[in-house]
Design an enzyme around this catalytic site. Structure first.
Site, short mmCIF file in Angstrom:
data_model
loop_
_atom_site.label_atom_id
_atom_site.label_comp_id
_atom_site.label_asym_id
_atom_site.label_seq_id
_atom_site.Cartn_x
_atom_site.Cartn_y
_atom_site.Cartn_z
CB VAL A 135 7.47 8.34 4.03
CG1 VAL A 135 8.25 9.86 2.92
CG2 VAL A 135 6.90 8.23 2.40
CB ILE A 150 8.81 13.31 -2.04
CG1 ILE A 150 9.84 14.31 -0.37
CG2 ILE A 150 7.74 13.24 -1.37
CD1 ILE A 150 9.39 12.66 0.95
CG LEU A 151 11.34 8.48 -4.71
CD1 LEU A 151 11.55 7.10 -5.07
CD2 LEU A 151 12.68 9.14 -6.13
CG ASN A 152 4.21 10.03 -6.70
OD1 ASN A 152 2.88 10.85 -6.00
ND2 ASN A 152 3.66 9.05 -8.20
N PRO A 153 5.07 12.77 -4.56
CG PRO A 153 5.48 14.69 -4.76
CD PRO A 153 5.78 13.53 -5.57
CD GLU A 173 8.44 2.00 9.77
OE1 GLU A 173 9.44 1.07 8.55
OE2 GLU A 173 8.37 1.10 10.82
N GLY A 225 1.08 -1.07 -0.30
CA GLY A 225 0.04 -0.24 0.44
C GLY A 225 0.53 1.20 0.31
CB THR A 226 4.01 1.29 0.50
OG1 THR A 226 4.78 0.75 -0.12
CG2 THR A 226 4.25 1.05 2.16
#
Ligand code: FES
Ligand code: FES
Lengths: 172, 735
Positions: free
Chosen positions: B699, B625-628, B701, B462-463
Site C-alpha cells: 500500500v 491488510i496485515l495491519n490496518p 504508493e 516509515g512504512t
C-alpha cells in the site's frame, strides 16, 4: 587574489562558558559563539533525539522547549540560552513512563518514519501549555510549523486532541 | 496460520524508539574521531571547471583536506563508462547546477561549512537547456525501456476509432518537477575501523544495494564494507540510489583513514533525483453511451544528458479500461539537470493524473456521471497482455467510497454548490498500482527461552516493516509480540530487495513466514517426541501454535510449550534461513494490481481562487491488510502527497541560470498540517489466494495515485475552470 588570508574560526572568538538546565540537570558547557543549540545537542552532547530537517527555521524538526516555550533550536545560538531550562524529547519521559503525548502519538500512529516526530511532540506539548487552541482547526493552524513529509497530520491531530481532552477532563 | 496479530491494528513496534528520540538515523552516529564533510556545489549548469583553488579553505586550521577532481584518489570506476555514469569528482566537467565539485573535511561541521565558502572556482560555461518545453523537438525513444510504453502492446486502430467516435476529448496535461524532500536530509556516517574496513550508516532504501555500490565503486570486498540503515527518515524514492553523500563520505574516510560524515543541506537535497517534468497528451473517443472506443496517450518526460531515466506513465489505461483501440508512446528529452529518480508511484502518479483528468472531461463531454463512466468501461481483464486479474475489487472500492462520500447527492453542473464565499466541488478518480513481488530472504532464530529473533536486510522508511514482519513471525509460531524481535537495515543480514515499489510486504513477508515455518517444523518434530505431549501421532496440520504452546487443534489440552519442547530436545536454539519468490509462471498467467477509488471535496475561495481540500475518501483494494493502522498511515501519507502534487509542489527552475530556484521549504511547498483536513481511508475486503501465501499486495504508493486527478476534477466542478497544469495555484484558477 587579494582577499585576506582566512583566520582560524577559533581565533575569531573564544569559547564562552554557559550553563543550561538540560532536561532538569544543570550542565556547564563551553560553546563557540556560532554553535546553534541544535548542533550543540546533536553533535557535541550526542543528544540526537532533536532532529535537523532544514537548519533554516522552515520545518520544525528541531523544536525544543526553552523555559517551556517551543523554540526552533536551529535558529537559536546556544550562547543565547545561558541560564535557560531546555527540555528535549529525551527529557519528556519520567523514568520509563512515556509522556502522555508520546503515548498518544504511538497509539494514534501519529508517526511513520519518525523523523519529524520529536519536534511534533515538543511542539504539541507546548501548544497545550499555550492554551490557545480551542478547535481542531486551531490545532492544525498552530501545528503548521512542524512539517511531516510522511503526511501523518490527521493522526497527529487525533493524538493531540486526545491529550487535550484528557487534560481538560482532569482539570474539571 | 492462526492469526491473532495479522490483520490487527497493532501499534508500531518501533514507536517507542521514535517518540523518545532513541531511534538513530544516519547522521546520528557520533563515532569516535568523527570528521565532518561539506559539499561544494557547482553554480553553473553546464561547462567545465577551469580552475579550482582550495588553498584558502585548506589553510583554515582544523580543515583536514579539500577533495577535488584534481587531488582525489584515482578509482578504476572513474574510467568505466557503463552505469552510474555520474560519480562525483570524476573530472572537470559540469553536468548540472549543484553538482558536487569539492568536499571540505574538517574537525567540526561549522568549520567545514565555513571553509567550503572559501573554495574559489572558475568555470567555462557552455550553453544549457533547462526547459522541457523547448526540447519537444529533440524527444526520442529512451534506451532503457523496460518501464515504459513498449513493454505494453498497442491494440486495434486508435486513430481511426478516435476520428469516428461520437464523443471525443483531447487535451494536454502537464506537471512540474517535484522533489522528494524526506524530512531527514541525506547523510552518511562512514565509520572507519582502522583496518581498511568501513561501516556506513547511510540513508538508503536498501542497505544491500548501497553495499554493492561501494563494492563496485571502491573495490571493497563484501566483508570490508557494511551498510546500516536501522531508521530512515523518509525517502519516497530518493534513497533508491546511492547519492552524493555516500560516495563522498567513503572516499574521504579512505583517504584520511578516519571516520567522516557527509550530510546534504536542505538546499543540496535539490541536487539529487526528482520526479521529472511531464507533458502528456490524452485522446479519448467514446460512443454516445460512454463506452470507450479509443485511448491515445503520449507522454514526454525529461531526462539528463547522463542517462535515460524512464517511468511507466502510459501503461495504466489498458489495465484499467476495457477499450479495443489503444495507442501509446513514451519519449524522453534531455535537459541539463541531474537525472530524475523514482518518486512515490513513479509513472503511476504522473500517468494516472492525466488519464483520470481526461476521463472526467470525457464524462462531461458525454453527459455521463464520472463514476458511471468508470463502471461503464470497467475492465474484467488486463488488456495490456490479455490476462485475468489475480483479484480486483475495484467495483467495491467505487461502491463503498461513493457511499461514504455521498457521491449520489452530487449535482454534476459546475459551480452548482456554494457555501458563503466558497465554491464547493466534488471530484473523483481511480487509482492503480502494480502488485509486485521480488526475491527475498530472512532468518529466524528461536532460543530456548521462547524468544524469536527474525532478520532480513530489508528497510523500514516509515512504512511499518518492523511491525508487520513481527506480526507475521509471531503468528507463525504462536508467540507474543513482545517475544519477537525483527531486525532490518543491515547489509550483513539475509538479502532482501530495496524498499520501493510497494513490494516489501509481499516480498519479505513470505520469506519471514517461510523461515518461521521451517522453525515451526523442527519444533513440531521435537514436540512429538516429548513424552505425554499427546502429539506422538499428530501431523503438523493437526496442531496449532498458540500462546507459546504447540497443541492439538481439536483438543488444545494436549500439547507442550515451546520452551518445554526446546528443553526436552536440549536445544539452545533453532535457526533457519529461507528464501521466497514469485512462482515463475504466475506473472505470465495473471495481472496483479492494487486498485483504489478516490473522492475529493474542494472549497475554492470565490474571490481569490485559493483551493483547500476539505475531505478525501480513498477506498483501497490491496489484498489482505496485515495491519490496518500502519497501512492506513501509508495511504494517508500518499493522499497528503497527492494533495501536495495537486495544489502545492513545484520545483521552479530559472531557465537562464539553469538552476532550481525553489530549493528550500519556504519556496518549495509541501502540505502542512493546516492544508490537510478530513481523510477517510477504506480498505475493502479483497481475498487473493494467487498472489503470495499471505494474500498481501502492498500500500505504499496507491494513496498518491489518482489523488491529484480527483482534486483537479473537483476544482473543475467547483469553478467550471479546467486546470491542466499542476499544481493548481490560485493564479491558474480564475485566469
Ligand atoms: S531544522 Fe530547525 S526548523 Fe528545520
Ligand atoms: S513521520 Fe516522517 S516526516 Fe513525519
Amino acid at each position: 587574489m587579494n582577499e585576506p588570508a582566512p583566520r582560524a574560526l577559533t581565533t575569531l572568538a573564544s569559547k564562552t562558558a554557559i550553563t543550561l538546565t538540560l532536561n532538569g540537570s544543570d550542565t556547564q558547557l563551553e560553546v563557540e559563539p556560532w554553535t546553534t543549540l541544535l548542533d550543540l545537542l546533536r553533535e557535541r552532547l550526542d543528544m540526537t533525539g532533536t532532529k535537523k530537517g532544514c537548519d533554516h527555521g522552515q520545518c520544525g524538526a528541531c523544536t525544543v522547549l526553552v523555559n517551556g516555550k517551543r523554540v526552533l533550536s536551529c535558529l537559536t545560538l546556544a550562547i543565547m540560552q545561558d541560564g535557560a531550562a531546555i527540555t528535549t524529547i529525551e527529557g519528556l519521559c519520567t523514568g520509563d513512563t512515556l509522556h502522555a503525548m508520546q503515548q498518544a502519538f504511538i497509539e494514534h500512529d501519529a508517526l511513520q518514519c519518525g523523523y519529524c516526530t520529536p519536534g511534533q511532540i515538543c511542539s504539541a506539548v507546548a501548544l497545550i501549555a499555550e492554551g490557545k487552541a480551542r478547535t481542531r482547526d486551531d490545532i492544525r493552524e498552530l501545528m503548521s510549523g512542524n512539517l511531516c513529509r510522511c503526511g501523518a497530520y490527521p493522526n497527529i491531530i487525533a493524538a493531540i486532541e486526545q491529550v487535550m481532552q484528557r487534560a481538560e477532563q482532569q482539570s474539571r | 496460520m492462526t492469526s491473532s496479530y495479522i490483520g490487527q491494528p497493532l501499534n508500531r513496534v518501533d514507536g517507542r524508539a521514535k517518540v523518545t528520540g532513541e531511534a538513530k538515523y544516519a547522521a546520528e552516529y557520533n563515532v569516535h574521531g568523527l570528521a565532518h564533510g561539506f559539499i561544494v556545489s557547482s553554480t553553473i549548469a553546464r561547462g567545465r571547471i577551469v580552475r579550482i583553488d582550495s588553498g584558502r579553505a585548506a589553510s583554515v586550521p582544523g580543515v583536514l583536506r579539500v577533495f577535488t577532481h584534481e587531488n582525489r584518489e584515482h578509482l578504476p570506476s572513474y574510467d568505466r563508462d557503463d552505469e552510474h555514469s555520474f560519480l562525483p569528482l570524476r573530472d572537470a566537467k559540469i553536468h548540472f547546477s549543484g553538482q558536487p565539485i569539492a568536499l571540505v573535511v574538517a574537525e567540526t561541521s561549522e568549520l567545514a561549512r565555513y571553509a567550503a565558502s572559501l573554495v574559489q572556482v572558475e568555470y567555462s560555461h557552455e550553453p544549457h537547456v533547462m526547459d522541457l518545453n523547448t526540447r519537444r523537438g529533440e524527444a526520442y525513444d529512451p534506451k532503457e525501456d523496460e518501464d515504459s510504453a513498449s513493454s505494453t502492446k498497442d491494440r486495434g486502430d486508435a486513430q481511426s476509432a478516435f476520428t469516428h467516435a461520437a464523443v471525443r476529448h483531447e487535451a494536454e496535461y502537464t506537471h512540474p518537477c517535484e522533489h522528494h524532500n524526506p524530512m531527514e536530509m541525506h547523510a552518511t556516517t562512514a565509520a572507519w575501523h582502522g583496518d581498511g574496513k568501513i561501516t556506513a550508516y547511510e540513508k538508503t532504501q536498501g542497505a544491500p544495494r548501497s553495499q554493492k555500490y561501494l563494492m563496485k565503486v571502491f573495490g571493497f570486498k563484501k566483508d570490508e564494507v557494511r551498510v546500516i540503515a536501522s531508521y530512515v527518515g523518509g525517502a519516497f524514492g530518493s534513497g533508491l540510489r546511492a547519492e552524493h553523500q555516500l560516495f563522498l563520505s567513503v572516499l574521504a574516510a579512505r583517504e584520511l583513514a578516519r571516520s567522516v560524515r557527509v550530510t546534504l543541506t536542505r538546499q543540496q537535497m535539490f541536487t539529487i533525483g526528482y520526479r521529472p517534468w511531464s507533458i502528456q497528451r490524452l485522446k479519448l473517443g467514446a460512443g454516445a453511451d460512454g463506452a470507450l472506443h479509443a485511448i491515445g496517450h503520449d507522454a514526454l518526460t525529461n531526462t539528463s544528458r547522463l542517462e535515460d531515466y524512464t517511468e511507466n506513465d502510459v501503461g495504466w489505461s489498458a489495465a484499467l479500461y476495457n477499450c479495443p483501440n489503444i495507442k501509446r508512446s513514451y519519449k524522453v528529452a534531455q535537459i541539463d539537470c541531474y537525472t530524475p529518480a523514482d518518486m512515490r508511484a513513479p509513472g503511476g502518479a504522473t500517468g494516472m493524473y492525466a488519464i483520470e483528468s481526461a476521463m472526467d472531461e470525457l464524462a462531461y463531454a458525454a453527459g455521463i456521471d464520472p463514476l458511471e463512466l468508470r463502471l461503464k468501461n470497467y475492465s474484467e481483464k488486463d488488456l495490456n497482455e490479455d490476462k485475468p486479474f489475480s483479484s480486483k475489487q475495484l467495483r467495491e472500492c467505487f461502491r463503498q467510497g461513493a457511499q461514504r462520500f455521498g457521491w449520489a447527492k452530487r449535482n454534476p453542473a459546475p459551480r452548482s454548490m456554494r457555501e458563503g464565499n466558497e465554491l464547493i466541488g466534488w471530484g473523483m478518480a481511480t487509482g492503480i498500482w502494480e502488485a509486485m513481488r521480488l526475491k527475498a530472504s530472512a532468518r529466524a532464530v528461536l532460543t530456548y527461552d521462547g524468544k524469536l529473533d527474525v532478520a532480513s536486510a530489508t528497510t523500514d522508511i516509515g512504512t511499518g516493516t518492523y511491525t508487520i514482519m513481527t506480526q507475521i513471525a509471531a503468528d507463525t509460531l504462536g508467540l507474543r509480540i513482545a517475544d519477537v524481535t525483527f531486525r532490518l537495515g543491515d547489509s550483513t543480514l539475509p538479502p532482501a530487495p530495496i524498499q520501493g515499489g510497494s513490494f516489501t510486504a509481499a516480498s519479505v513477508g513470505p520469506a519471514v513466514k517461510a523461515a518461521c515455518d521451517a522453525v515451526r517444523e523442527k519444533l513440531f518434530k521435537l514436540a512429538r517426541n516429548v513424552p505425554d505431549s499427546g502429539l506422538a501421532n499428530a501431523k503438523i496440520e493437526d496442531v496449532a501454535f498458540v500462546d507459546g504452546r504447540i497443541a492439538l487443534a481439536r483438543d488444545p489440552s494436549l500439547g507442550v510449550t515451546i520452551v518445554g519442547a526446546m528443553r526436552y530436545g536440549n536445544l539452545k536454539q533453532i535457526e533457519e534461513v529461507a528464501k521466497a519468490e514469485l512462482a515463475e509462471d504466475l506473472e505470465k498467467r495473471y495481472a496483479m494490481y492494487v486498485h483504489s477509488a478516490i473522492f475529493a471535496e474542494v472549497r475554492v475561495d470565490a474571490d481569490f481562487g485559493s483551493v483547500r481540500v476539505a475531505r478525501v475518501v480513498n477506498a483501497v483494494a490491496a489484498g489482505r491488510i496485515l495491519n490496518p493502522k500502519t497501512a492506513r498511515s501509508q495511504v494517508l501519507g500518499g493522499v497528503v502527497m497527492g494533495i501536495g502534487m495537486a495544489l502545492h509542489e513545484e520545483t521552479l527552475a530559472d531557465h537562464d541560470l539553469g538552476r532550481f530556484m525553489t530549493h528550500n521549504f519556504a519556496d518549495y511547498h509541501i502540505p502542512v498540517n493546516a492544508d490537510v483536513q478530513d481523510i477517510d481511508v477504506i480498505f475493502v475486503d479483497e481475498r487473493d489466494d494467487i498472489i503470495n501465501p499471505l494474500g498481501v499486495k502492498g500500500v505504499g504508493e496507491i494513496g498518491i495515485v489518482g489523488t491529484a486527478a480527483a482534486i483537479a476534477n473537483a476544482v473543475f466542478h467547483a469553478t467550471g475552470k479546467r486546470v491542466r497544469d499542476l499544481p493548481i495555484t490560485l493564479d491558474k484558477v480564475f485566469t
